[in-house]
Design a protein around this motif. Structure first.
Motif, PDB file in Angstrom:
ATOM      1  N   GLN A 192      33.190  42.675  41.570  1.00 10.77           N
ATOM      2  CA  GLN A 192      34.035  43.394  41.446  1.00 10.77           C
ATOM      3  C   GLN A 192      35.372  42.975  42.369  1.00 10.77           C
ATOM      4  N   ASP A 196      44.795  44.489  37.978  1.00  2.07           N
ATOM      5  CA  ASP A 196      45.326  43.297  36.888  1.00  2.07           C
ATOM      6  C   ASP A 196      45.418  42.281  37.430  1.00  2.07           C
ATOM      7  N   ASN A 236      49.557  43.576  39.014  1.00  2.00           N
ATOM      8  CA  ASN A 236      49.704  44.881  39.457  1.00  2.00           C
ATOM      9  C   ASN A 236      48.474  45.696  39.616  1.00  2.00           C
ATOM     10  N   ASP A 271      44.280  37.217  34.721  1.00  2.00           N
ATOM     11  CA  ASP A 271      43.858  37.177  33.180  1.00  2.00           C
ATOM     12  C   ASP A 271      43.942  38.503  32.619  1.00  2.00           C
ATOM     13  N   TYR A 272      44.622  39.463  33.131  1.00  2.65           N
ATOM     14  CA  TYR A 272      45.052  40.637  32.434  1.00  2.65           C
ATOM     15  C   TYR A 272      43.920  41.500  32.140  1.00  2.65           C
ATOM     16  N   LYS A 273      42.720  41.418  32.768  1.00  2.00           N
ATOM     17  CA  LYS A 273      41.654  42.200  32.810  1.00  2.00           C
ATOM     18  C   LYS A 273      41.494  43.006  33.814  1.00  2.00           C
ATOM     19  N   LEU A 274      41.395  44.573  33.608  1.00  2.00           N
ATOM     20  CA  LEU A 274      41.359  45.526  34.471  1.00  2.00           C
ATOM     21  C   LEU A 274      40.139  45.404  35.199  1.00  2.00           C
ATOM     22  N   SER A 275      40.072  45.224  36.692  1.00  2.00           N
ATOM     23  CA  SER A 275      38.849  45.366  37.327  1.00  2.00           C
ATOM     24  C   SER A 275      38.757  46.552  38.277  1.00  2.00           C
ATOM     25  N   PHE A 276      37.633  47.338  38.231  1.00  2.00           N
ATOM     26  CA  PHE A 276      37.764  48.429  39.055  1.00  2.00           C
ATOM     27  C   PHE A 276      36.744  48.505  40.238  1.00  2.00           C
TER      28      PHE A 276
END
Lengths: 110, 113
Positions: A2, A92, A31, A95-100
């Motif tokens: 994560q 973000d 962001n 790689d533009y993948k949202l990681s929580f």
């Protein structure tokens, strides 16, 4: 692994008090976003702060971002019972993948 | 609320059986995501789609496949369900890839026995 890690894991406050939670991340980001999840529900977007911004407000929410420390904070002022929820930061990356992250559980006591 | 619907909302299935979860959106958003949520792990990305028939893997894609034949539908298939896939699954949509807010469905609680 994560990207974002929230701190603390859990927070209990009295109604009317402020709640602060922090998020740290590992790599540079485009962001950072904060989401709220009420028990048994989906996530709801709260606020987005871009990497070139340092602070943002939305109602009783204040978000800061320190890219040099790779950290963000979410402040909820004058908390209410309805603010009881889990709060997640999401990064973000490029790689533009949202990681929580794993989230902070906030309990507001009446 | 964004028009995003997950079905079923709850499912119990046996180990070794295939399972398909459906995500349907009415927002015409290009990007769709499948996450799983487990205690202590937050949300982890399984697969995502950046257009019809365009998909890519997330961080926990093993044992899962996806398909997107129409803009509005994104299917997640567990080829042969295992107990470790017991989880709550969330679909999300966004207009831009990561640059805008994501809208989440209500989740599907899947139990593999």
């Amino acid at each position: 692994s994560q990207q974002g890690e929230e701190d603390p894991q859990a927070l209990s406050i009295q109604e009317g008090e402020n709640a602060t939670m922090n998020c740290s991340y590992k790599t540079s980001i485009n962001n950072l976003q904060w989401y709220r999840q009420n028990s048994g529900r989906g996530l709801v977007h709260l606020i987005l702060i871009r990497s070139n911004e340092r602070e943002k407000h939305s109602g009783r929410l204040r978000v800061t971002l320190d890219t040099s420390k790779k950290s963000s904070s979410l402040l909820i002022t004058a908390s209410r019972a309805a603010d009881t929820a889990s709060y997640f930061c999401a990064t973000d990356r490029h790689d533009y993948k949202l990681s929580f992250g794993a989230g902070t559980t906030v309990t507001v006591r009446a | 609320d964004a028009g995003i619907t997950q079905s079923p909302r709850h499912k119990v299935t046996e180990t070794g059986t295939p399972v398909t979860l459906r995500c349907h959106q009415t927002e015409n958003h290009r990007y769709m995501y499948w996450y799983r949520q487990d205690p202590g792990h937050g949300l982890r990305l399984i697969h995502y789609s950046y257009g019809v028939k365009d998909t890519d893997k997330g961080e926990v894609s093993d044992g899962y496949s996806v398909s997107r034949s129409k803009t509005e539908d994104f299917l997640l298939t567990l080829e042969s369900a295992t107990s470790s896939q017991t989880s709550v699954y969330f679909c999300a949509i966004s207009e831009e890839q990561g640059g805008s807010e994501a809208f989440f469905g209500q989740g599907t609680r899947l139990t593999v026995v």
